[in-house]
Design a protein around this motif. Sequence first.
Motif, PDB file in Angstrom:
ATOM      1  N   VAL A   1      -3.140   3.213  19.932  1.00 59.33           N
ATOM      2  CA  VAL A   1      -3.499   4.442  19.218  1.00 59.33           C
ATOM      3  C   VAL A   1      -4.264   5.385  20.144  1.00 59.33           C
ATOM      4  O   VAL A   1      -3.989   6.599  20.194  1.00 59.33           O
ATOM      5  N   THR A   2      -5.197   4.854  20.920  1.00 57.21           N
ATOM      6  CA  THR A   2      -5.990   5.678  21.843  1.00 57.21           C
ATOM      7  C   THR A   2      -5.096   6.331  22.897  1.00 57.21           C
ATOM      8  O   THR A   2      -5.222   7.531  23.183  1.00 57.21           O
ATOM      9  N   ARG A   3      -4.176   5.533  23.454  1.00 61.97           N
ATOM     10  CA  ARG A   3      -3.295   6.065  24.505  1.00 61.97           C
ATOM     11  C   ARG A   3      -2.363   7.130  23.945  1.00 61.97           C
ATOM     12  O   ARG A   3      -2.206   8.211  24.529  1.00 61.97           O
ATOM     13  N   ARG A   4      -1.749   6.868  22.801  1.00 62.49           N
ATOM     14  CA  ARG A   4      -0.799   7.824  22.245  1.00 62.49           C
ATOM     15  C   ARG A   4      -1.497   9.090  21.769  1.00 62.49           C
ATOM     16  O   ARG A   4      -0.953  10.195  21.902  1.00 62.49           O
ATOM     17  N   ARG A   5      -2.720   8.966  21.237  1.00 60.71           N
ATOM     18  CA  ARG A   5      -3.452  10.148  20.831  1.00 60.71           C
ATOM     19  C   ARG A   5      -3.693  11.066  22.025  1.00 60.71           C
ATOM     20  O   ARG A   5      -3.540  12.297  21.928  1.00 60.71           O
ATOM     21  N   ALA A   6      -4.038  10.480  23.163  1.00 62.67           N
ATOM     22  CA  ALA A   6      -4.252  11.273  24.387  1.00 62.67           C
ATOM     23  C   ALA A   6      -2.947  11.922  24.839  1.00 62.67           C
ATOM     24  O   ALA A   6      -2.941  13.092  25.257  1.00 62.67           O
ATOM     25  N   GLU A   7      -1.853  11.175  24.780  1.00 63.74           N
ATOM     26  CA  GLU A   7      -0.548  11.722  25.194  1.00 63.74           C
ATOM     27  C   GLU A   7      -0.116  12.867  24.298  1.00 63.74           C
ATOM     28  O   GLU A   7       0.565  13.804  24.761  1.00 63.74           O
ATOM     29  N   LEU A   8      -0.523  12.812  23.023  1.00 63.16           N
ATOM     30  CA  LEU A   8      -0.133  13.878  22.087  1.00 63.16           C
ATOM     31  C   LEU A   8      -1.105  15.062  22.138  1.00 63.16           C
ATOM     32  O   LEU A   8      -0.910  16.062  21.451  1.00 63.16           O
ATOM     33  N   GLY A   9      -2.150  14.938  22.946  1.00 67.27           N
ATOM     34  CA  GLY A   9      -3.082  16.048  23.136  1.00 67.27           C
ATOM     35  C   GLY A   9      -4.152  16.153  22.084  1.00 67.27           C
ATOM     36  O   GLY A   9      -4.809  17.205  21.966  1.00 67.27           O
ATOM     37  N   ASP A  10      -4.375  15.084  21.317  1.00 66.38           N
ATOM     38  CA  ASP A  10      -5.416  15.109  20.268  1.00 66.38           C
ATOM     39  C   ASP A  10      -6.640  14.338  20.717  1.00 66.38           C
ATOM     40  O   ASP A  10      -6.525  13.309  21.377  1.00 66.38           O
TER      41      ASP A  10
ATOM     42  N   ALA B   1       0.839  -1.203   0.000  1.00 58.84           N
ATOM     43  CA  ALA B   1       0.000   0.000   0.000  1.00 58.84           C
ATOM     44  C   ALA B   1       0.866   1.242   0.000  1.00 58.84           C
ATOM     45  O   ALA B   1       0.452   2.305  -0.462  1.00 58.84           O
ATOM     46  N   GLY B   2       2.083   1.115   0.512  1.00 60.86           N
ATOM     47  CA  GLY B   2       2.965   2.268   0.597  1.00 60.86           C
ATOM     48  C   GLY B   2       2.869   2.924   1.959  1.00 60.86           C
ATOM     49  O   GLY B   2       2.787   2.255   2.989  1.00 60.86           O
ATOM     50  N   GLY B   3       2.866   4.246   1.976  1.00 60.33           N
ATOM     51  CA  GLY B   3       2.879   4.982   3.242  1.00 60.33           C
ATOM     52  C   GLY B   3       1.781   6.016   3.303  1.00 60.33           C
ATOM     53  O   GLY B   3       0.620   5.705   3.549  1.00 60.33           O
ATOM     54  N   VAL B   4       2.128   7.281   3.034  1.00 63.37           N
ATOM     55  CA  VAL B   4       1.151   8.366   3.087  1.00 63.37           C
ATOM     56  C   VAL B   4       0.414   8.382   1.746  1.00 63.37           C
ATOM     57  O   VAL B   4       0.700   9.180   0.852  1.00 63.37           O
ATOM     58  N   LEU B   5      -0.556   7.488   1.606  1.00 63.17           N
ATOM     59  CA  LEU B   5      -1.306   7.379   0.356  1.00 63.17           C
ATOM     60  C   LEU B   5      -2.006   8.686   0.007  1.00 63.17           C
ATOM     61  O   LEU B   5      -2.210   9.003  -1.164  1.00 63.17           O
ATOM     62  N   ILE B   6      -2.385   9.411   1.019  1.00 56.53           N
ATOM     63  CA  ILE B   6      -2.931  10.753   0.893  1.00 56.53           C
ATOM     64  C   ILE B   6      -2.907  11.355   2.287  1.00 56.53           C
ATOM     65  O   ILE B   6      -3.018  10.631   3.282  1.00 56.53           O
ATOM     66  N   GLU B   7      -2.720  12.657   2.393  1.00 52.94           N
ATOM     67  CA  GLU B   7      -2.749  13.294   3.718  1.00 52.94           C
ATOM     68  C   GLU B   7      -4.196  13.347   4.219  1.00 52.94           C
ATOM     69  O   GLU B   7      -5.041  13.987   3.582  1.00 52.94           O
ATOM     70  N   PRO B   8      -4.498  12.670   5.328  1.00 53.88           N
ATOM     71  CA  PRO B   8      -5.862  12.733   5.875  1.00 53.88           C
ATOM     72  C   PRO B   8      -6.049  14.026   6.664  1.00 53.88           C
ATOM     73  O   PRO B   8      -5.852  14.081   7.889  1.00 53.88           O
ATOM     74  N   ASN B   9      -6.442  15.077   5.980  1.00 54.66           N
ATOM     75  CA  ASN B   9      -6.470  16.412   6.592  1.00 54.66           C
ATOM     76  C   ASN B   9      -7.570  16.592   7.629  1.00 54.66           C
ATOM     77  O   ASN B   9      -7.591  17.606   8.335  1.00 54.66           O
ATOM     78  N   ASP B  10      -8.493  15.625   7.723  1.00 59.30           N
ATOM     79  CA  ASP B  10      -9.520  15.708   8.760  1.00 59.30           C
ATOM     80  C   ASP B  10      -9.071  15.027  10.056  1.00 59.30           C
ATOM     81  O   ASP B  10      -9.805  15.038  11.045  1.00 59.30           O
ATOM     82  N   ALA B  11      -7.863  14.450  10.065  1.00 60.46           N
ATOM     83  CA  ALA B  11      -7.312  13.843  11.280  1.00 60.46           C
ATOM     84  C   ALA B  11      -6.319  14.819  11.904  1.00 60.46           C
ATOM     85  O   ALA B  11      -5.622  15.549  11.182  1.00 60.46           O
ATOM     86  N   PRO B  12      -6.229  14.875  13.244  1.00 66.15           N
ATOM     87  CA  PRO B  12      -5.307  15.806  13.897  1.00 66.15           C
ATOM     88  C   PRO B  12      -3.876  15.609  13.407  1.00 66.15           C
ATOM     89  O   PRO B  12      -3.414  14.474  13.249  1.00 66.15           O
ATOM     90  N   LEU B  13      -3.178  16.701  13.190  1.00 66.33           N
ATOM     91  CA  LEU B  13      -1.847  16.650  12.597  1.00 66.33           C
ATOM     92  C   LEU B  13      -0.867  15.835  13.442  1.00 66.33           C
ATOM     93  O   LEU B  13      -0.080  15.044  12.909  1.00 66.33           O
ATOM     94  N   ASP B  14      -0.911  16.022  14.768  1.00 71.00           N
ATOM     95  CA  ASP B  14       0.084  15.372  15.629  1.00 71.00           C
ATOM     96  C   ASP B  14      -0.107  13.874  15.745  1.00 71.00           C
ATOM     97  O   ASP B  14       0.836  13.156  16.099  1.00 71.00           O
ATOM     98  N   SER B  15      -1.310  13.382  15.473  1.00 72.06           N
ATOM     99  CA  SER B  15      -1.563  11.950  15.682  1.00 72.06           C
ATOM    100  C   SER B  15      -2.037  11.224  14.433  1.00 72.06           C
ATOM    101  O   SER B  15      -2.328  10.034  14.494  1.00 72.06           O
TER     102      SER B  15
END
Length: 482
Positions: free
Chosen positions: A473-482, A133-147
């Motif tokens: 993912v849930t834990r790290r999203r909280a740690e990153l403030g998103d 699939a690759g990596g950043v297939l497209i930037e998901p701009n509706d998702a928080p940048l930090d997470s």
Amino acid sequence: MFINTQPRYEILSEEAMATLDKGWKRIVSEIGVEFASPWATEMLAAAGQQVDGMRVRFDPEWVLAQIAKAPSEFTVHARNPEHSVTIGGQNMVFAGVYGPPFARRGDVRKEGTLEDFRNFAKLCQSFPAMDSAGGVLIEPNDAPLDSRHLDMSFALQTLTDKVYMGNVVRESNAEDMLNMAGIVFGGREVLEDKPVMISLLNCNSPLHWDDRMLDSMRVYAQANQPVLMTPFLIMGAMSPVAIPASLAQLMAEAFTGIALAQLVRPGAPVILGSFLTNANMQSGSTCMGTPEGAIGLFAIGQIARRYNLPFRSGGGFTSSQMVDAQAGYEALMTMMPTFLAGVNYVLHAAGWLESGLVSSYEKFIVDMEILQMLQATFTPLEISEESLAFGAHDEVMGSDDSRHFLGTAHTMENFRTCFYRPLLSSSDAFERWEKNGGKDAAERAGEIAAQKLEEYEEPALDPAIREELEAYVTRRRAELGD
């Protein structure tokens, strides 16, 4: 994974290669390359290279000794072992488009979303010709940048069971990728002997490796995960307008980056990357699918083989704003040289539109047609007594009813598999084509993409692994403030 056993198209004489060697050696020794991370300049100074602030001047023979430590081939493991791939040699591995901020579907061009990202991951999973699939297939701009890197990795690890790419936005993102891979593959320690992802590190050309790329490279190289060291050269902007000068710069940038990766971990798997095209000298815009890009592809393939390095280049490039004739012929102008050069890792194999600003659903299908046709073209022709079909000639010439081969026994036995069956192309008579709606290739491609997404089936994953990934993912999203 496609094995390309056909001869390579080589354009550089021994004299030309020797001149290029002199060129990159002079750049690294007299001009130098900038490294923006203090740890990198400290390591290079300790290794005996001349450091002046960020600028490092190299002993070319030391650089050559370093890149000689890199393996010429290595395996990247997928969670489905049937989809593991070997990078190097005669192997060609194809991955999706990487990095566009916009999506295009039909006439609608909009910012990319997480739903678009998931859709492109599903399309990559759906086609056997795509190895990753690759990596950043497209930037998901509706998702928080930090997470958003967590969301993208989760999608790649659950919606596909093929190899995928790591995130290089910052060092902590790379650590997250390794932690999540550890959950999927049975622990981070397993990754030491089992590379599972490839990460793209672009040189900030000209002659500058920035801190984010370097810091991410160190994390992946220390963990024995392959790094793809790619100068990003648009001739006339990031490099001189001459192809030879740009090739020498590309070698200087890539070789010094690979040398540092081998300093971080001797024997770490690396891929020599090349992204080489030219600017429009009237407008300054980027041109794709150009003769100059094709020539660069041939040359860098020959250079990589000379230094016994796996290499990445090519893809389905186009500057076109829509899925039209230009998009098709420019993509073919890049993908044909990709096969002739024997590229080992092909990023942007499907979906690229508008000079990389757009991930296009329809263009993905157009590119799949091109890719599948080229794989068929570069499959060796098998010639045997059976394939000469003498009996078919005998049957036709012995018949009083017809002088064609449509009804011969040989045709009836082989008609299902004898020729490539198009995914997208239409060969209908005009009247039949008109009766079926008179749809052009872009319209048909949109319908195929929609059908593939409707038919998509998610590959099986142990529920316990999925639950652990979700918790991370849930834990790290909280740690990153998103």
